[in-house]
Enzyme design. Sequence first.
Site, short mmCIF file in Angstrom:
data_model
loop_
_atom_site.label_atom_id
_atom_site.label_comp_id
_atom_site.label_asym_id
_atom_site.label_seq_id
_atom_site.Cartn_x
_atom_site.Cartn_y
_atom_site.Cartn_z
N ALA A 60 0.93 -0.96 -0.53
CA ALA A 60 -0.13 0.10 -0.31
C ALA A 60 1.42 1.19 0.36
CB ALA A 60 -0.32 0.26 0.98
N GLY A 99 0.59 -5.20 0.97
CA GLY A 99 -0.52 -5.11 -0.02
C GLY A 99 0.47 -6.15 -0.92
N GLU A 102 0.00 -9.59 -0.10
CA GLU A 102 -0.99 -9.63 0.18
C GLU A 102 -2.62 -9.65 -1.12
OE1 GLU A 102 -2.44 -6.25 2.91
OE2 GLU A 102 -3.17 -7.38 4.41
N GLU A 122 4.22 -4.77 7.86
CA GLU A 122 3.79 -3.19 8.55
C GLU A 122 3.65 -2.70 9.31
OE1 GLU A 122 2.33 -6.05 6.39
OE2 GLU A 122 0.61 -5.38 4.76
N1 COA Z 1 5.14 3.30 -0.39
C1 COA Z 1 5.12 4.63 -1.03
N2 COA Z 1 6.44 5.11 -1.29
C2 COA Z 1 6.93 3.71 -1.09
C3 COA Z 1 6.70 2.75 -0.70
C4 COA Z 1 5.12 2.69 -0.16
N3 COA Z 1 4.94 1.52 0.11
N4 COA Z 1 7.48 1.56 -0.58
C5 COA Z 1 8.79 2.43 -1.12
N5 COA Z 1 8.52 3.90 -1.33
C6 COA Z 1 9.24 5.13 -2.07
C7 COA Z 1 10.41 5.42 -1.39
O1 COA Z 1 9.86 6.25 0.03
C8 COA Z 1 11.07 5.27 -2.19
O2 COA Z 1 10.93 7.01 -2.51
P1 COA Z 1 12.28 8.29 -2.66
O3 COA Z 1 12.89 8.42 -4.09
O4 COA Z 1 11.68 9.48 -3.30
O5 COA Z 1 12.75 8.48 -1.57
C9 COA Z 1 11.54 4.84 -2.79
O6 COA Z 1 9.85 4.25 -3.46
C10 COA Z 1 12.24 3.97 -2.85
O7 COA Z 1 11.97 3.33 -1.98
P2 COA Z 1 13.57 2.66 -1.39
O8 COA Z 1 13.15 2.22 0.00
O9 COA Z 1 14.90 3.66 -1.40
O10 COA Z 1 14.09 1.23 -2.25
P3 COA Z 1 14.67 0.11 -1.51
O11 COA Z 1 15.53 -0.21 -3.04
O12 COA Z 1 15.71 0.88 -0.63
O13 COA Z 1 14.15 -0.84 -1.13
C11 COA Z 1 11.80 -1.26 -0.32
C12 COA Z 1 11.98 -0.99 -0.94
C13 COA Z 1 9.79 -1.96 -0.93
C14 COA Z 1 12.24 -3.16 -0.18
C15 COA Z 1 11.47 -0.88 0.80
O14 COA Z 1 10.96 0.68 0.15
C16 COA Z 1 10.05 -1.05 2.12
O15 COA Z 1 10.50 -1.64 2.58
N6 COA Z 1 9.67 0.08 1.58
C17 COA Z 1 8.22 -0.17 3.25
C18 COA Z 1 7.10 -1.66 2.61
C19 COA Z 1 6.61 -1.33 3.73
O16 COA Z 1 6.39 -1.24 5.06
N7 COA Z 1 5.36 -1.76 2.68
C20 COA Z 1 3.19 -2.23 3.50
C21 COA Z 1 2.99 -0.58 3.00
S1 COA Z 1 1.70 -1.01 4.35
#
Ligand code: COA
Length: 681
Positions: A60, A99, A102, A122
């Site tokens: 999400a 998500g 999911e 989450e």
């Molecule tokens: N929603 C919105 N933006 C997100 C996002 C999400 N779920 N996950 C990552 N982003 C954004 C980051 O803020 C970053 O934005 P920026 O470039 O403007 O700074 C960009 O996507 C890249 O993310 P980053 O974390 O820098 O890349 P990464 O390759 O190091 O890691 C993930 C990728 C997916 C492993 C990591 O971003 C992550 O753990 N995201 C959260 C996942 C999460 O908690 N999901 C559950 C949501 S309910």
Amino acid sequence: MTVHTRREGTTGYVELDTPPVNAIGPGIRKGLLDAVAWAEAEGLDRVILSGRGRMFSAGADIRNFGAPLPEPYLPDVLNRIERSPVPWIAAAHGAALGGGLELMLACRYRIAAPDTRLGLPEVSIGVISGAGGTQRLPRLVGLEKALELVPTGRAVTAEEARAIGLIDEVDADPVAFAELTNAEWLGMKVPVSELNSGELPSEVFEAARRAAEADMPGQIAPQRAIDLIEVSQHMPFDDGLIQERAAFLDLGHSAQSKALNHVFFAERAARAPERFENTPRPGLDRVAVLGAGAFGSAVAFALLMAGVPVTLVKTGDEPPCSAATGIDRQFDLALRQGRLSEETAAARRAALTLAGDMAGAGPVPLAIDTAEGGGDRAGLLSALPPGAVFATTALHEIDRLARRAPDPGRVVGVHLCAPDQPPGLLEIVPGMATSGPARATAFDLAGTLGLIPVLSQLPGHAIGRRLLSRYAEAAETVLMDGSTPWEVDEAMVTFGFAMGPFEAQDISGLDLAHAERRLQDATRDPNRRYIPVADRMVDLGKLGRKTGAGWYRYPGGGGKVDDPIVADLALEEARYAKVERCDYTAEEIRHRLLLALINEAADILYEGVAASATDVDLITVFGQGFPRWRGGVMHYADTLGPAKVLDGLRTLAAEDPLVWKPSPLIKDCAVRGLSFADWRR
Ligand code: COA
């Protein structure tokens, strides 16, 4: 377009496309719902769902958390996918988180490329899955596995996911693999929501709650996740989904979720590569670590783990070969923990060389000075390879060292916290002459080690050290005036700190804090109350863990034990200084220590040492064990509000006007009605 659809024969292809991580917002939700209707209208016999770009989906869209969500809602979209007569197949790569996972769970068949990380993270942002994660996952992998994964937020590799039944196949080309599936057989597969999760006695859930509280003290989301997994074993799926959704929305508005989101985005902004995009500097293809003591070894190990060849240079009496043995032991441990394969460990270990002096290091772009107790830094600097940056941990003498360097611009201060346990912190402390490329090289070092970089804005001023020093002073004052180290530590751990200030000092060494106090002697206000207990401890040789005793005793090198001698020492000093001791409650201890930290942080911001309140938050969370779920010291201060903080400081100032003098920034925020986060000069 956020969701692309196309058909080939009787197969439909649906691709998520919201770069960079295919975060699921209203566009994707609506696009998926339309895609279900499209596949049914077209009479397709299967749909293959994948993500464009780097990954399947990071879940999400976190940026929308807390705001009202427009329809369609994700749980409804996923139910529609799962209940469609056209079976959907998830073909994931990169990451399927939150998500994203999911979405996979709502599909009939799940395939992932070997590089895929799958999980429900989450809880790390203060919420729980809101679209069936807590209800479908236990039905698919069983209650025990779900209890292991959901409350911790741990992600698994594709191989582990297959082993536990979370996915059906691992394949380098998941879409091509999906094309080989038999459509008729897919249609007969039972949807995950109709599977049975099994049953576990309530004691198992109680044990999981206790374990989550021990691992993530004070955090609500892991506890709610466990409740919902327990619900999944008896409650019909649709009812469980309603409960899950209510918990998700509730947590989405919580202070903990706001704090964790704040840290999530602050961390990413700090790492943003654009910060030094236009600054030329060489890549870190080899690094010299100067000093083969415990800290030098930890830095060398962290670099080797990150795949950077290291030359460990002897600077004092310590023999580099004993550091090499220590590094071997760390590799053995990493192997036992499964953090890397034997082959990789051997290759990384082989990238370590030892040198008797700087000249032996050869041409390197960066030399990190970790020399304890000084060493011959002048000698090291004069032999620095041409063009190399000299990053020193001796923050009090950056400018003095710069004057001795062939090029003063190449000397920069760095304060590294937990370099071998990312994500720790790397504070960049420039000197007067530090050049852009030297700062950028320190920034690259943080990136290489997976540490969060924070840049101090005033030459020679370290944010973290100053905060720690004030925090220690407040803790030692409370100790002298009435409490014991263990009472203080317990009060701060209850607040959520990883450990209390006294235990932390036992690990870093009381001699380190002692040296810091001696550096402050010349500038300390003679009218400021001085707490001598820590000096007495150093005189007695109680330097912390390394000497078997500090604020605590460590019999046989084992765990900490309260030491009544220390309590007596504080009592003795109090008597000598004619202090009337009092019995602080845990609440009073926390009040004092936290106000001390907030006031110092506000001064640091007011004086322009830190660029923003967020930078101070990062330093406290990643460098000082401040509870992440409270968002860092300034974010926490904002939850109290400047007026309340000011009030608290004024009350304490009646006791000691010098020590508790409110920062002008706090007064300014209170008068202007500004939050600390929004304060600008
Ligand atoms: N929603 C919105 N933006 C997100 C996002 C999400 N779920 N996950 C990552 N982003 C954004 C980051 O803020 C970053 O934005 P920026 O470039 O403007 O700074 C960009 O996507 C890249 O993310 P980053 O974390 O820098 O890349 P990464 O390759 O190091 O890691 C993930 C990728 C997916 C492993 C990591 O971003 C992550 O753990 N995201 C959260 C996942 C999460 O908690 N999901 C559950 C949501 S309910």
